[in-house]
Design a protein around this motif. Structure first.
Motif, PDB file in Angstrom:
ATOM      1  N   GLY A   1      11.034  75.149  -9.761  1.00  0.00           N
ATOM      2  CA  GLY A   1       9.943  74.929  -8.798  1.00  0.00           C
ATOM      3  C   GLY A   1       8.880  74.022  -9.431  1.00  0.00           C
ATOM      4  N   LYS A   2       8.530  74.315 -10.471  1.00  0.00           N
ATOM      5  CA  LYS A   2       7.534  73.638 -11.229  1.00  0.00           C
ATOM      6  C   LYS A   2       8.033  72.156 -11.301  1.00  0.00           C
ATOM      7  CE  LYS A   2       3.743  75.230 -13.952  1.00  0.00           C
ATOM      8  NZ  LYS A   2       3.422  76.268 -14.728  1.00  0.00           N
ATOM      9  N   GLY A   3       9.179  71.967 -11.843  1.00  0.00           N
ATOM     10  CA  GLY A   3       9.531  70.373 -11.866  1.00  0.00           C
ATOM     11  C   GLY A   3       9.425  69.894 -10.506  1.00  0.00           C
ATOM     12  N   GLU A   4       9.703  70.487  -9.516  1.00  0.00           N
ATOM     13  CA  GLU A   4       9.570  69.666  -8.178  1.00  0.00           C
ATOM     14  C   GLU A   4       8.120  69.367  -7.773  1.00  0.00           C
ATOM     15  OE1 GLU A   4      12.168  68.450  -6.499  1.00  0.00           O
ATOM     16  OE2 GLU A   4      13.362  69.569  -8.128  1.00  0.00           O
ATOM     17  N   PHE A   5       7.097  70.025  -8.456  1.00  0.00           N
ATOM     18  CA  PHE A   5       5.753  69.711  -8.251  1.00  0.00           C
ATOM     19  C   PHE A   5       5.608  68.249  -8.578  1.00  0.00           C
ATOM     20  CE2 PHE A   5       4.079  74.302  -9.006  1.00  0.00           C
ATOM     21  CZ  PHE A   5       4.583  74.580  -7.928  1.00  0.00           C
ATOM     22  N   SER A   6       6.514  67.841  -9.581  1.00  0.00           N
ATOM     23  CA  SER A   6       6.182  66.341 -10.084  1.00  0.00           C
ATOM     24  C   SER A   6       7.191  65.375  -9.299  1.00  0.00           C
ATOM     25  CB  SER A   6       6.472  66.123 -11.548  1.00  0.00           C
ATOM     26  OG  SER A   6       5.792  66.944 -12.336  1.00  0.00           O
TER      27      SER A   6
ATOM     28  N   ILE B   1       3.144  72.333   1.771  1.00  0.00           N
ATOM     29  CA  ILE B   1       2.618  73.786   1.668  1.00  0.00           C
ATOM     30  C   ILE B   1       3.449  74.518   0.947  1.00  0.00           C
ATOM     31  CG2 ILE B   1       1.503  73.640   4.224  1.00  0.00           C
ATOM     32  CD1 ILE B   1       4.206  74.559   5.225  1.00  0.00           C
ATOM     33  N   CYS B   2       2.982  75.837   0.601  1.00  0.00           N
ATOM     34  CA  CYS B   2       3.792  76.710  -0.028  1.00  0.00           C
ATOM     35  C   CYS B   2       3.982  77.939   1.004  1.00  0.00           C
ATOM     36  CB  CYS B   2       3.134  77.214  -1.462  1.00  0.00           C
ATOM     37  SG  CYS B   2       4.187  78.673  -1.960  1.00  0.00           S
ATOM     38  N   THR B   3       5.089  77.975   1.513  1.00  0.00           N
ATOM     39  CA  THR B   3       5.299  78.774   2.636  1.00  0.00           C
ATOM     40  C   THR B   3       5.511  80.528   2.088  1.00  0.00           C
ATOM     41  OG1 THR B   3       7.885  78.347   2.485  1.00  0.00           O
ATOM     42  CG2 THR B   3       6.460  77.209   4.147  1.00  0.00           C
ATOM     43  N   ASN B   4       5.767  80.631   1.022  1.00  0.00           N
ATOM     44  CA  ASN B   4       5.580  82.074   0.210  1.00  0.00           C
ATOM     45  C   ASN B   4       4.827  82.047  -1.009  1.00  0.00           C
ATOM     46  OD1 ASN B   4       5.857  85.090   0.908  1.00  0.00           O
ATOM     47  ND2 ASN B   4       7.020  84.962  -0.953  1.00  0.00           N
ATOM     48  N   GLU B   5       3.491  82.494  -1.174  1.00  0.00           N
ATOM     49  CA  GLU B   5       2.650  82.497  -2.129  1.00  0.00           C
ATOM     50  C   GLU B   5       3.284  84.036  -3.088  1.00  0.00           C
ATOM     51  OE1 GLU B   5       1.027  80.550  -3.999  1.00  0.00           O
ATOM     52  OE2 GLU B   5       0.346  79.006  -2.762  1.00  0.00           O
ATOM     53  N   THR B   6       4.229  83.644  -3.941  1.00  0.00           N
ATOM     54  CA  THR B   6       4.689  84.797  -4.716  1.00  0.00           C
ATOM     55  C   THR B   6       3.627  85.683  -5.328  1.00  0.00           C
ATOM     56  OG1 THR B   6       6.350  83.030  -5.115  1.00  0.00           O
ATOM     57  CG2 THR B   6       6.591  85.075  -6.122  1.00  0.00           C
ATOM     58  N   VAL B   7       2.465  85.182  -5.841  1.00  0.00           N
ATOM     59  CA  VAL B   7       1.640  85.971  -6.854  1.00  0.00           C
ATOM     60  C   VAL B   7       0.598  86.644  -5.810  1.00  0.00           C
ATOM     61  CG1 VAL B   7      -0.483  85.647  -8.380  1.00  0.00           C
ATOM     62  CG2 VAL B   7       1.806  84.385  -8.737  1.00  0.00           C
TER      63      VAL B   7
ATOM     64  N   ALA C   1       7.835  71.633   1.959  1.00  0.00           N
ATOM     65  CA  ALA C   1       7.686  73.033   1.558  1.00  0.00           C
ATOM     66  C   ALA C   1       8.387  73.477   0.486  1.00  0.00           C
ATOM     67  CB  ALA C   1       8.215  73.952   2.786  1.00  0.00           C
ATOM     68  N   ASP C   2       7.393  74.336  -0.569  1.00  0.00           N
ATOM     69  CA  ASP C   2       7.925  74.888  -1.507  1.00  0.00           C
ATOM     70  C   ASP C   2       8.430  76.476  -0.891  1.00  0.00           C
ATOM     71  OD1 ASP C   2       8.295  76.598  -3.658  1.00  0.00           O
ATOM     72  OD2 ASP C   2       6.579  76.115  -4.731  1.00  0.00           O
ATOM     73  N   MET C   3       9.573  76.595  -0.885  1.00  0.00           N
ATOM     74  CA  MET C   3      10.092  78.056  -0.248  1.00  0.00           C
ATOM     75  C   MET C   3      10.502  78.995  -1.617  1.00  0.00           C
ATOM     76  SD  MET C   3      11.899  76.995   3.345  1.00  0.00           S
ATOM     77  CE  MET C   3      10.856  76.286   4.519  1.00  0.00           C
ATOM     78  N   SER C   4      10.449  78.479  -2.745  1.00  0.00           N
ATOM     79  CA  SER C   4      11.076  79.244  -3.786  1.00  0.00           C
ATOM     80  C   SER C   4      11.266  80.756  -3.452  1.00  0.00           C
ATOM     81  CB  SER C   4      10.028  78.987  -5.064  1.00  0.00           C
ATOM     82  OG  SER C   4      10.225  77.603  -5.442  1.00  0.00           O
ATOM     83  N   SER C   5      10.047  81.674  -2.980  1.00  0.00           N
ATOM     84  CA  SER C   5      10.385  82.744  -3.295  1.00  0.00           C
ATOM     85  C   SER C   5      10.681  83.696  -1.774  1.00  0.00           C
ATOM     86  CB  SER C   5       8.854  83.718  -3.719  1.00  0.00           C
ATOM     87  OG  SER C   5       7.906  83.013  -3.271  1.00  0.00           O
ATOM     88  N   HIS C   6      10.948  82.658  -0.643  1.00  0.00           N
ATOM     89  CA  HIS C   6      11.265  83.385   0.476  1.00  0.00           C
ATOM     90  C   HIS C   6      12.592  82.585   1.245  1.00  0.00           C
ATOM     91  CE1 HIS C   6       8.505  81.529   3.903  1.00  0.00           C
ATOM     92  NE2 HIS C   6       9.107  80.598   2.991  1.00  0.00           N
TER      93      HIS C   6
ATOM     94  N   ALA D   1      15.888  78.867  -7.918  1.00  0.00           N
ATOM     95  CA  ALA D   1      16.730  79.954  -7.530  1.00  0.00           C
ATOM     96  C   ALA D   1      16.543  81.255  -7.805  1.00  0.00           C
ATOM     97  CB  ALA D   1      18.405  79.528  -8.058  1.00  0.00           C
ATOM     98  N   GLN D   2      15.899  81.399  -8.811  1.00  0.00           N
ATOM     99  CA  GLN D   2      15.893  82.805  -9.608  1.00  0.00           C
ATOM    100  C   GLN D   2      14.861  84.001  -8.631  1.00  0.00           C
ATOM    101  OE1 GLN D   2      14.265  80.010 -10.493  1.00  0.00           O
ATOM    102  NE2 GLN D   2      12.443  80.417 -11.439  1.00  0.00           N
ATOM    103  N   LYS D   3      14.567  83.570  -7.476  1.00  0.00           N
ATOM    104  CA  LYS D   3      14.144  84.405  -6.631  1.00  0.00           C
ATOM    105  C   LYS D   3      14.818  85.134  -5.699  1.00  0.00           C
ATOM    106  CE  LYS D   3      10.242  83.149  -8.890  1.00  0.00           C
ATOM    107  NZ  LYS D   3       9.372  82.099  -8.348  1.00  0.00           N
ATOM    108  N   ASN D   4      15.445  84.245  -4.767  1.00  0.00           N
ATOM    109  CA  ASN D   4      16.516  84.920  -3.840  1.00  0.00           C
ATOM    110  C   ASN D   4      17.908  84.033  -3.608  1.00  0.00           C
ATOM    111  OD1 ASN D   4      16.222  86.621  -1.832  1.00  0.00           O
ATOM    112  ND2 ASN D   4      14.993  85.452  -0.337  1.00  0.00           N
TER     113      ASN D   4
HETATM  114  C1  LIG Z   1       8.566  80.852  -9.320  1.00  0.00           C
HETATM  115  C2  LIG Z   1       7.966  79.839  -8.187  1.00  0.00           C
HETATM  116  C3  LIG Z   1       7.922  78.616  -8.906  1.00  0.00           C
HETATM  117  C4  LIG Z   1       7.924  78.169 -10.130  1.00  0.00           C
HETATM  118  O1  LIG Z   1       9.599  78.239 -10.522  1.00  0.00           O
HETATM  119  P1  LIG Z   1       9.991  77.630 -11.885  1.00  0.00           P
HETATM  120  O2  LIG Z   1      11.358  77.465 -11.591  1.00  0.00           O
HETATM  121  O3  LIG Z   1       9.412  78.714 -13.031  1.00  0.00           O
HETATM  122  O4  LIG Z   1       9.536  76.460 -12.029  1.00  0.00           O
HETATM  123  C5  LIG Z   1       7.290  77.844  -7.653  1.00  0.00           C
HETATM  124  N1  LIG Z   1       6.793  78.208  -6.829  1.00  0.00           N
HETATM  125  C6  LIG Z   1       6.816  79.300  -6.279  1.00  0.00           C
HETATM  126  C7  LIG Z   1       6.326  79.649  -4.833  1.00  0.00           C
HETATM  127  C8  LIG Z   1       7.429  80.182  -6.972  1.00  0.00           C
HETATM  128  O5  LIG Z   1       7.707  81.398  -6.590  1.00  0.00           O
END
Ligand SMILES: *Cc1c(COP(=O)(O)O)cnc(C)c1O
Length: 365
Positions: free
Chosen positions: A80-85, A151-157, A176-181, A199-202
């Motif tokens: 996900g963090k790579g995608e920020f770039s 936007i980040c559609t689910n703020e994991t923290v 959208a960053d949908m990493s966690s939902h 992939a490592q969330k859902n």
């Molecule tokens: C975990 C997470 C990331 C970061 O993912 P990495 O694969 O560790 O770079 C980015 N965005 C969201 C919303 C996350 O939950």
């Protein structure tokens, strides 16, 4: 064969729980995938066996999410963090500015990284209240000349989720960053220019990143974009410009099949809503023993953040939880307290066990 009964209830934020059935199937196929005489992780990504698998995995995801034909699906690396770039590198398309909404730690990270590549306009933020809500859309200050709106559609923290997709009526593509939902409930892909998820969330194990991008946004990557992170080049080579994370793709595919057996995103969405309600109800009915500070309408269905009214009991709570077979409940260090991540693979049984433990712990003090 390890017994499934030995598995703990895993509330880790990520890498996170995978369905037991998926791991059992992977175990059964580990040495010999479909009569090939080898493991998926030992075979060429260009051979017929893996190519067939890859096509099926992509098609299953397209079916699950109803991804329109004019979108490319890419299975990449970089997280996900790579995608920020990679988002600004691919989607600025010669423009100088991009809009970002800041709703927590992950959008803050995306903004910081994007600022290396362009002028970032933070068009709304919930930082004033410690990221406990999604800013109302009518308070946003969108720019019509922005290359995209992130936007980040689910703020994991922070445990904050968008339950409606912004409707701003202009030509600026929504990213959208949908990493966690992702895949946690039905979502309308056609409303986005691009969406991505680690992939490592859902979805599966770490090492795999999913990007879904609309055709018309391709073809304008910054010339310094590394080829393997250039969406256009990866799309042209069916995401096999270089070796994809083959075993992670395979495991994601098993998870997609499992999700189909749960009734797809609509089926799992009902279960997820029920799980989240059980947990938030337990918090809200504890007379302040447990607390959640997120605006009720924006409470995440995936990451339930809570605090003990008396924080000196945190260590005892976590120790007792672990002894009861409940792991991964410690909150992120930026926020503190507790966090139960209740992704698709975390069963209703696991959530019921957590609620029972929380009630027993509160009763003891
Ligand atoms: C975990 C997470 C990331 C970061 O993912 P990495 O694969 O560790 O770079 C980015 N965005 C969201 C919303 C996350 O939950």
């Amino acid at each position: 064969m390890i017994l499934a009964a030995n598995r703990t209830h895993n509330f880790s934020a990520g890498p996170a729980a995978l369905p037991t059935e998926v791991l059992q199937q992977a175990q059964a196929e580990l040495l010999d995938y479909k009569g090939s005489g080898m493991s998926v992780m030992e075979m060429s990504h260009r051979g017929k066996v893996f190519m067939d698998l890859a096509h099926e995995v992509e098609q299953d995801l397209r079916d699950l999410m109803s991804i329109p034909a004019n979108y490319k699906v890419l299975f990449l690396q970089g997280g996900g963090k790579g995608e920020f770039s990679f988002i600004p590198l691919n989607l600025l398309r010669g423009k100088a500015r991009a809009d970002y909404v800041n709703t927590g730690l992950w959008s803050t990270g995306a903004i910081k990284e994007a600022a290396k590549y362009c002028e970032v306009a933070t068009i709304a933020s919930s930082e004033d209240k410690n990221f406990t809500y999604v800013p109302a859309e009518n308070s946003w200050k969108p720019n019509r000349d922005a290359a995209f709106r992130h936007i980040c559609t689910n703020e994991t923290v922070h445990g904050v989720e968008y339950f409606s997709i912004p409707k701003i009526d202009d030509e600026v593509p929504l990213v959208a960053d949908m990493s966690s939902h992702i895949l946690s409930r039905p979502m309308d892909v056609s409303r986005f220019g691009c969406l991505y998820a680690g992939a490592q969330k859902n979805i599966g194990p770490s090492g795999l990143t999913l990007v879904i991008v609309r055709d018309d946004l391709l073809g304008h990557a910054h010339p310094l974009t590394p080829s393997v992170f250039d969406y256009t080049q990866q799309a042209k080579s069916d995401w096999m410009l270089n070796t994809p994370p083959t075993f992670a793709v395979y495991l994601a595919g098993l998870t997609f099949k499992w999700l189909m057996r749960q009734g797809g995103v609509a089926g799992i969405g009902v279960v997820n809503a029920h799980k989240a309600k059980l947990l938030y109800d337990a918090i809200d009915s504890s007379n302040g023993f447990y607390q959640n500070h997120v605006t009720p309408a924006d409470r995440s269905q995936m990451n339930v953040v809570f605090f003990l009214g008396n924080e000196t009991q945190n260590a005892a709570f976590l120790e007792g939880a672990l002894a009861s077979g409940l792991a991964g409940l410690k909150g992120h260090k930026a926020v503190g307290g507790m966090r139960a991540s209740i992704y698709n693979a975390v069963s209703l049984t696991a959530v019921e066990a957590l609620v029972a433990y929380m009630k027993a712990f509160a009763a003891k003090f």
